[in-house]
Design a protein around this motif. Structure first.
Motif, PDB file in Angstrom:
ATOM      1  N   PRO A 152     -74.493  12.220  23.372  1.00 53.31           N
ATOM      2  CA  PRO A 152     -74.945  11.027  22.643  1.00 53.31           C
ATOM      3  C   PRO A 152     -75.321   9.903  23.600  1.00 53.31           C
ATOM      4  O   PRO A 152     -74.723   9.770  24.677  1.00 53.31           O
ATOM      5  CB  PRO A 152     -73.721  10.640  21.804  1.00 53.31           C
ATOM      6  CG  PRO A 152     -72.894  11.882  21.734  1.00 53.31           C
ATOM      7  CD  PRO A 152     -73.127  12.602  23.020  1.00 53.31           C
ATOM      8  N   PRO A 153     -76.302   9.082  23.242  1.00 53.77           N
ATOM      9  CA  PRO A 153     -76.737   7.994  24.127  1.00 53.77           C
ATOM     10  C   PRO A 153     -75.607   7.056  24.534  1.00 53.77           C
ATOM     11  O   PRO A 153     -75.628   6.495  25.640  1.00 53.77           O
ATOM     12  CB  PRO A 153     -77.785   7.264  23.286  1.00 53.77           C
ATOM     13  CG  PRO A 153     -78.300   8.305  22.342  1.00 53.77           C
ATOM     14  CD  PRO A 153     -77.134   9.174  22.027  1.00 53.77           C
ATOM     15  N   ALA A 154     -74.614   6.883  23.662  1.00 54.52           N
ATOM     16  CA  ALA A 154     -73.538   5.937  23.947  1.00 54.52           C
ATOM     17  C   ALA A 154     -72.533   6.473  24.970  1.00 54.52           C
ATOM     18  O   ALA A 154     -71.728   5.699  25.513  1.00 54.52           O
ATOM     19  CB  ALA A 154     -72.811   5.575  22.659  1.00 54.52           C
ATOM     20  N   GLU A 155     -72.555   7.783  25.235  1.00 47.60           N
ATOM     21  CA  GLU A 155     -71.592   8.360  26.179  1.00 47.60           C
ATOM     22  C   GLU A 155     -72.151   8.350  27.595  1.00 47.60           C
ATOM     23  O   GLU A 155     -73.357   8.439  27.812  1.00 47.60           O
ATOM     24  CB  GLU A 155     -71.222   9.788  25.764  1.00 47.60           C
ATOM     25  CG  GLU A 155     -70.344   9.843  24.532  1.00 47.60           C
ATOM     26  CD  GLU A 155     -69.712  11.206  24.325  1.00 47.60           C
ATOM     27  OE1 GLU A 155     -69.732  12.029  25.261  1.00 47.60           O
ATOM     28  OE2 GLU A 155     -69.205  11.447  23.207  1.00 47.60           O
ATOM     29  N   SER A 156     -71.228   8.280  28.564  1.00 42.40           N
ATOM     30  CA  SER A 156     -71.624   8.180  29.972  1.00 42.40           C
ATOM     31  C   SER A 156     -72.216   9.472  30.517  1.00 42.40           C
ATOM     32  O   SER A 156     -72.924   9.459  31.530  1.00 42.40           O
ATOM     33  CB  SER A 156     -70.420   7.770  30.824  1.00 42.40           C
ATOM     34  OG  SER A 156     -69.346   8.692  30.653  1.00 42.40           O
ATOM     35  N   GLY A 157     -71.939  10.599  29.859  1.00 40.98           N
ATOM     36  CA  GLY A 157     -72.463  11.861  30.344  1.00 40.98           C
ATOM     37  C   GLY A 157     -71.795  13.044  29.678  1.00 40.98           C
ATOM     38  O   GLY A 157     -71.047  12.903  28.699  1.00 40.98           O
ATOM     39  N   ARG A 158     -72.041  14.223  30.229  1.00 44.13           N
ATOM     40  CA  ARG A 158     -71.497  15.465  29.677  1.00 44.13           C
ATOM     41  C   ARG A 158     -70.004  15.539  29.916  1.00 44.13           C
ATOM     42  O   ARG A 158     -69.515  15.202  30.995  1.00 44.13           O
ATOM     43  CB  ARG A 158     -72.213  16.672  30.298  1.00 44.13           C
ATOM     44  CG  ARG A 158     -71.804  18.026  29.708  1.00 44.13           C
ATOM     45  CD  ARG A 158     -72.849  19.088  29.932  1.00 44.13           C
ATOM     46  NE  ARG A 158     -74.119  18.715  29.277  1.00 44.13           N
ATOM     47  CZ  ARG A 158     -74.341  18.845  27.968  1.00 44.13           C
ATOM     48  NH1 ARG A 158     -73.402  19.352  27.171  1.00 44.13           N
ATOM     49  NH2 ARG A 158     -75.510  18.490  27.470  1.00 44.13           N
ATOM     50  N   LYS A 159     -69.278  15.990  28.905  1.00 45.38           N
ATOM     51  CA  LYS A 159     -67.829  16.093  29.018  1.00 45.38           C
ATOM     52  C   LYS A 159     -67.463  17.108  30.098  1.00 45.38           C
ATOM     53  O   LYS A 159     -68.028  18.201  30.173  1.00 45.38           O
ATOM     54  CB  LYS A 159     -67.198  16.499  27.684  1.00 45.38           C
ATOM     55  CG  LYS A 159     -67.266  15.423  26.602  1.00 45.38           C
ATOM     56  CD  LYS A 159     -66.584  15.884  25.337  1.00 45.38           C
ATOM     57  CE  LYS A 159     -66.555  14.786  24.280  1.00 45.38           C
ATOM     58  NZ  LYS A 159     -67.917  14.445  23.810  1.00 45.38           N
ATOM     59  N   PHE A 173     -56.366  29.734  35.448  1.00 47.65           N
ATOM     60  CA  PHE A 173     -56.638  28.411  34.888  1.00 47.65           C
ATOM     61  C   PHE A 173     -58.135  28.199  34.910  1.00 47.65           C
ATOM     62  O   PHE A 173     -58.791  28.380  35.935  1.00 47.65           O
ATOM     63  CB  PHE A 173     -55.937  27.323  35.703  1.00 47.65           C
ATOM     64  CG  PHE A 173     -56.246  25.926  35.231  1.00 47.65           C
ATOM     65  CD1 PHE A 173     -55.735  25.459  34.033  1.00 47.65           C
ATOM     66  CD2 PHE A 173     -57.045  25.076  35.984  1.00 47.65           C
ATOM     67  CE1 PHE A 173     -56.020  24.177  33.583  1.00 47.65           C
ATOM     68  CE2 PHE A 173     -57.330  23.797  35.551  1.00 47.65           C
ATOM     69  CZ  PHE A 173     -56.820  23.338  34.349  1.00 47.65           C
ATOM     70  N   LEU A 174     -58.687  27.823  33.765  1.00 47.92           N
ATOM     71  CA  LEU A 174     -60.116  27.595  33.633  1.00 47.92           C
ATOM     72  C   LEU A 174     -60.361  26.146  33.232  1.00 47.92           C
ATOM     73  O   LEU A 174     -59.696  25.623  32.333  1.00 47.92           O
ATOM     74  CB  LEU A 174     -60.710  28.550  32.599  1.00 47.92           C
ATOM     75  CG  LEU A 174     -62.226  28.534  32.405  1.00 47.92           C
ATOM     76  CD1 LEU A 174     -62.731  29.937  32.057  1.00 47.92           C
ATOM     77  CD2 LEU A 174     -62.642  27.565  31.297  1.00 47.92           C
ATOM     78  N   MET A 175     -61.294  25.486  33.916  1.00 45.67           N
ATOM     79  CA  MET A 175     -61.728  24.146  33.524  1.00 45.67           C
ATOM     80  C   MET A 175     -63.241  24.095  33.604  1.00 45.67           C
ATOM     81  O   MET A 175     -63.834  24.572  34.567  1.00 45.67           O
ATOM     82  CB  MET A 175     -61.076  23.057  34.391  1.00 45.67           C
ATOM     83  CG  MET A 175     -61.173  23.249  35.881  1.00 45.67           C
ATOM     84  SD  MET A 175     -60.288  21.969  36.832  1.00 45.67           S
ATOM     85  CE  MET A 175     -61.540  20.670  36.869  1.00 45.67           C
ATOM     86  N   ARG A 176     -63.868  23.529  32.563  1.00 45.58           N
ATOM     87  CA  ARG A 176     -65.310  23.650  32.471  1.00 45.58           C
ATOM     88  C   ARG A 176     -65.941  22.407  31.859  1.00 45.58           C
ATOM     89  O   ARG A 176     -65.256  21.524  31.322  1.00 45.58           O
ATOM     90  CB  ARG A 176     -65.666  24.855  31.623  1.00 45.58           C
ATOM     91  CG  ARG A 176     -65.392  24.702  30.142  1.00 45.58           C
ATOM     92  CD  ARG A 176     -65.892  25.932  29.371  1.00 45.58           C
ATOM     93  NE  ARG A 176     -67.225  26.275  29.788  1.00 45.58           N
ATOM     94  CZ  ARG A 176     -67.643  27.535  30.002  1.00 45.58           C
ATOM     95  NH1 ARG A 176     -66.828  28.551  29.811  1.00 45.58           N
ATOM     96  NH2 ARG A 176     -68.889  27.768  30.389  1.00 45.58           N
ATOM     97  N   ALA A 177     -67.269  22.375  31.918  1.00 44.83           N
ATOM     98  CA  ALA A 177     -68.052  21.359  31.230  1.00 44.83           C
ATOM     99  C   ALA A 177     -68.363  21.823  29.813  1.00 44.83           C
ATOM    100  O   ALA A 177     -68.402  23.020  29.525  1.00 44.83           O
ATOM    101  CB  ALA A 177     -69.352  21.109  31.978  1.00 44.83           C
ATOM    102  N   ASP A 178     -68.596  20.871  28.931  1.00 44.07           N
ATOM    103  CA  ASP A 178     -69.079  21.205  27.601  1.00 44.07           C
ATOM    104  C   ASP A 178     -70.465  21.841  27.706  1.00 44.07           C
ATOM    105  O   ASP A 178     -71.324  21.358  28.448  1.00 44.07           O
ATOM    106  CB  ASP A 178     -69.162  19.942  26.738  1.00 44.07           C
ATOM    107  CG  ASP A 178     -69.872  20.203  25.428  1.00 44.07           C
ATOM    108  OD1 ASP A 178     -69.325  20.960  24.605  1.00 44.07           O
ATOM    109  OD2 ASP A 178     -71.001  19.690  25.264  1.00 44.07           O
ATOM    110  N   TYR A 179     -70.672  22.936  26.976  1.00 45.78           N
ATOM    111  CA  TYR A 179     -71.962  23.614  27.006  1.00 45.78           C
ATOM    112  C   TYR A 179     -72.515  23.832  25.598  1.00 45.78           C
ATOM    113  O   TYR A 179     -73.405  24.648  25.390  1.00 45.78           O
ATOM    114  CB  TYR A 179     -71.852  24.955  27.735  1.00 45.78           C
ATOM    115  CG  TYR A 179     -70.886  25.932  27.085  1.00 45.78           C
ATOM    116  CD1 TYR A 179     -71.343  26.915  26.210  1.00 45.78           C
ATOM    117  CD2 TYR A 179     -69.518  25.863  27.341  1.00 45.78           C
ATOM    118  CE1 TYR A 179     -70.462  27.804  25.611  1.00 45.78           C
ATOM    119  CE2 TYR A 179     -68.634  26.752  26.756  1.00 45.78           C
ATOM    120  CZ  TYR A 179     -69.109  27.705  25.885  1.00 45.78           C
ATOM    121  OH  TYR A 179     -68.234  28.578  25.293  1.00 45.78           O
TER     122      TYR A 179
END
Length: 318
Positions: free
Chosen positions: A77-84, A66-72
């Motif tokens: 975007p400024p409106a988002e709270s952070g990196r997915k 099972f792999l889970m990761r951050a968006d790379y």
């Protein structure tokens, strides 16, 4: 001969066996709960739900891993709270148990703050306690195992463990929720862990205390019951070795500080620890938040790859 007779006359210490209750491999993790609320640790992160994670290949489940990761790939975007990113928790909660994690890769790199931990399902935090088994930030190379509790839970500076005591007060209201922590040996965390093919982490909790072990993939001392995922385990230090982190109950009443815990894997960024000035020093000159938002290619190593998680209890039917 007399020495042998004396040895045989001493009662053996009673270490209890635990039986396999639950195994999580590959697609089993798709049955966990996926958190997509705001980050309690104030990270520059956007936790996504399961459908989004799967559709964006932030989570990949097979028969064997099972792999889970951050968006790379994308700027944030400024409106988002952070990196997915992804945060999941087990629907079941466990009390006295042994948990064994077979891990191939953990998230690393500036801005990252991954953790494998357990926390009271009933709450509210910190009631019922928190146990951090794998945790680190940025360029750390040593894992930090720690407890976070309600008041009146402390540890002695020196105890029977291989790791180095960092702090002794477990009370979450003390010193900005530092908790009582223990540093593991080098390469128990970060790039060195990954380059060595990962390894195994184990945590035992019982009325005698909370104990943690780490074995690298090439460690010849890893118990066969751990490396092979056998149906029973017995965390006897004579077979498992001295724990890397020991949290005995001498000055911390177990029953009043810990109850049944859910299991959590997450990956946040910056926040209260990774983004603090002391932790971010080696990663500047930009702020942690700006770095995370504007440098997607720096997060290619920001992923968990789990071979298996096994939970053992003394009554597998409960």
């Amino acid at each position: 001969m007399l020495a042998l007779l004396f040895f045989l006359s001493v009662p053996a210490l009673a270490y209890e066996s635990y039986s396999l209750a639950d195994t999580f491999i590959g697609r089993d993790f798709l049955g966990w709960e996926w958190y997509n609320g705001s980050d309690p640790t104030h990270g520059t992160v956007n936790y996504v739900d399961q459908n989004t994670a799967v559709n964006l290949n932030l989570s990949v489940a097979s028969n064997t891993s099972f792999l889970m990761r951050a968006d790379y790939r994308e700027l944030v975007p400024p409106a988002e709270s952070g990196r997915k990113s992804v945060r999941i928790s087990s629907p079941l909660a466990y009390s006295d148990s042994v948990m064994v994690l077979d891990l191939w890769h953990m998230p690393t790199g500036c801005g990252t703050w991954p953790a494998w931990w357990t926390v009271s399902q009933a709450g509210p935090w910190p009631q019922g306690g928190e146990i951090d088994i794998i945790e680190g930030v940025n360029k750390n190379t040593q894992n930090l195992g720690s407890l976070h509790t309600t008041p009146n839970c402390n540890m002695t500076q020196t105890r029977n463990q291989r790791g180095q005591t960092v702090s002794t007060t477990c009370d979450a209201s003390f010193n900005y929720n530092q908790g009582c922590g223990v540093d593991f040996k080098p390469d128990s965390y970060g790039p060195g862990f990954n380059e060595g093919g990962g390894g195994w982490y184990a945590m035992q909790r019982s009325s005698c205390g909370i104990y943690m072990w780490f074995w690298a993939r090439n460690d010849t001392t890893v118990p066969i019951e751990v490396s092979q995922g056998l149906s029973t385990v017995n965390p006897d230090p004579r077979n498992w070795g001295t724990p890397d982190a020991a949290f005995p109950t001498d000055e911390c009443d177990y029953a009043s500080h810990f109850n049944a815990h859910s299991i959590i894997f997450d990956l946040t960024f910056c926040g209260d620890w990774a983004g603090s000035p002391s932790a971010w020093t080696d990663c500047g000159p930009s702020s942690c938040s700006d770095f995370v938002r504007n440098n997607p290619s720096n997060f290619t190593e920001a992923y968990w790859e789990i071979a298996a998680l096994r939970v053992y209890t003394q009554d597998p039917d409960v």
